[in-house]
Design a protein around this motif. Sequence first.
Motif, PDB file in Angstrom:
ATOM      1  N   GLY A  67     -51.977 -12.407  12.465  1.00 19.24           N
ATOM      2  CA  GLY A  67     -53.405 -12.548  12.221  1.00 19.24           C
ATOM      3  C   GLY A  67     -54.137 -13.136  13.407  1.00 19.24           C
ATOM      4  O   GLY A  67     -53.532 -13.697  14.335  1.00 19.24           O
ATOM      5  N   ASN A 103     -60.795 -18.569  19.364  1.00 19.31           N
ATOM      6  CA  ASN A 103     -59.886 -17.757  18.547  1.00 19.31           C
ATOM      7  C   ASN A 103     -58.466 -18.303  18.590  1.00 19.31           C
ATOM      8  O   ASN A 103     -58.088 -19.046  19.488  1.00 19.31           O
ATOM      9  N   SER A 105     -54.359 -16.787  17.599  1.00 18.33           N
ATOM     10  CA  SER A 105     -53.565 -15.622  17.208  1.00 18.33           C
ATOM     11  C   SER A 105     -52.121 -16.033  16.955  1.00 18.33           C
ATOM     12  O   SER A 105     -51.628 -17.010  17.532  1.00 18.33           O
ATOM     13  N   SER A 138     -62.782 -17.967  10.073  1.00 19.32           N
ATOM     14  CA  SER A 138     -62.592 -16.613   9.535  1.00 19.32           C
ATOM     15  C   SER A 138     -61.312 -15.988  10.073  1.00 19.32           C
ATOM     16  O   SER A 138     -60.928 -16.213  11.217  1.00 19.32           O
ATOM     17  N   SER A 140     -60.240 -12.654  11.265  1.00 21.04           N
ATOM     18  CA  SER A 140     -60.912 -11.416  11.670  1.00 21.04           C
ATOM     19  C   SER A 140     -60.015 -10.196  11.523  1.00 21.04           C
ATOM     20  O   SER A 140     -60.513  -9.073  11.358  1.00 21.04           O
ATOM     21  N   SER A 141     -58.698 -10.390  11.587  1.00 23.57           N
ATOM     22  CA  SER A 141     -57.779  -9.275  11.426  1.00 23.57           C
ATOM     23  C   SER A 141     -56.403  -9.811  11.050  1.00 23.57           C
ATOM     24  O   SER A 141     -56.126 -10.999  11.216  1.00 23.57           O
ATOM     25  N   GLY A 142     -55.532  -8.913  10.570  1.00 22.10           N
ATOM     26  CA  GLY A 142     -54.189  -9.337  10.218  1.00 22.10           C
ATOM     27  C   GLY A 142     -53.415  -8.235   9.541  1.00 22.10           C
ATOM     28  O   GLY A 142     -53.942  -7.152   9.261  1.00 22.10           O
ATOM     29  N   SER A 143     -52.140  -8.524   9.279  1.00 23.34           N
ATOM     30  CA  SER A 143     -51.286  -7.596   8.541  1.00 23.34           C
ATOM     31  C   SER A 143     -50.173  -8.380   7.873  1.00 23.34           C
ATOM     32  O   SER A 143     -49.757  -9.433   8.367  1.00 23.34           O
ATOM     33  N   ASN A 153     -47.679  -2.080   5.286  1.00 22.82           N
ATOM     34  CA  ASN A 153     -48.701  -3.141   5.347  1.00 22.82           C
ATOM     35  C   ASN A 153     -49.343  -3.268   3.973  1.00 22.82           C
ATOM     36  O   ASN A 153     -50.046  -2.368   3.515  1.00 22.82           O
ATOM     37  N   LEU A 158     -58.497 -10.858   3.294  1.00 27.31           N
ATOM     38  CA  LEU A 158     -58.550 -11.921   4.297  1.00 27.31           C
ATOM     39  C   LEU A 158     -59.604 -12.916   3.840  1.00 27.31           C
ATOM     40  O   LEU A 158     -60.756 -12.540   3.611  1.00 27.31           O
TER      41      LEU A 158
END
Length: 217
Positions: A67, A103, A105, A138, A140-143, A153, A158
Amino acid sequence: MGGKKIKFVKGFIYAVFALVLFSFSYSLAQAASLFVAPSSGNYNVSSSFSIAVKVNTSGQPINAAEGVIVFNPNELSVISLSKSGSIFNLWVQEPEFSNALGNISFGGIVFNPGFTGSSGTLLTINFKAKAVSSTTLSLSSGSVLANDGSGTNILSNLSGGLYALKTTSAIPVPPKTEPETPVPAKTPEPSIDSKPGLPEIKSSTHPEQEKWFKNNN
């Protein structure tokens, strides 16, 4: 003809039933979520606080997740990232952050048979509050990959957080007062008769000052 029609209808029903069952199973599989905890809170400016990034697998065993988390660098700064208590056995993307870009990661793997649970910790973020604000965190993206041999997936949600950053409430301190200096008592002026340095006058012929005597010598 009648027999063929019945077979066709039965086949159609089975096909529809299989499609519904597949869709239902697929919707159950696509049910994992990434979220932060706590999702809200009140913190003082210049103080530090910790936020955990977690996964809910909704009953499905998983073997990997990743993420990207974003924050406002004018309101928050990352002090450190902690892998303590993480469900990951191996990190394919070491947790890293940028306070300039705002950010974070990460990415990790869980060995077979994977992880199943509603609140699995992935990593912990230690923040410092920088400015008075209502700030957001937040994903913002992920799997989230299922432990199904195909790495499906199954991430469906989120969820970030909202935090109130406030100033420290100061306790008013009463002004310091100096103790009053006592005024010294005024020393009375000595009478003329008792003033030092003046001669003392006595008379053996006129011993009493208030009386009149015939002798004027």
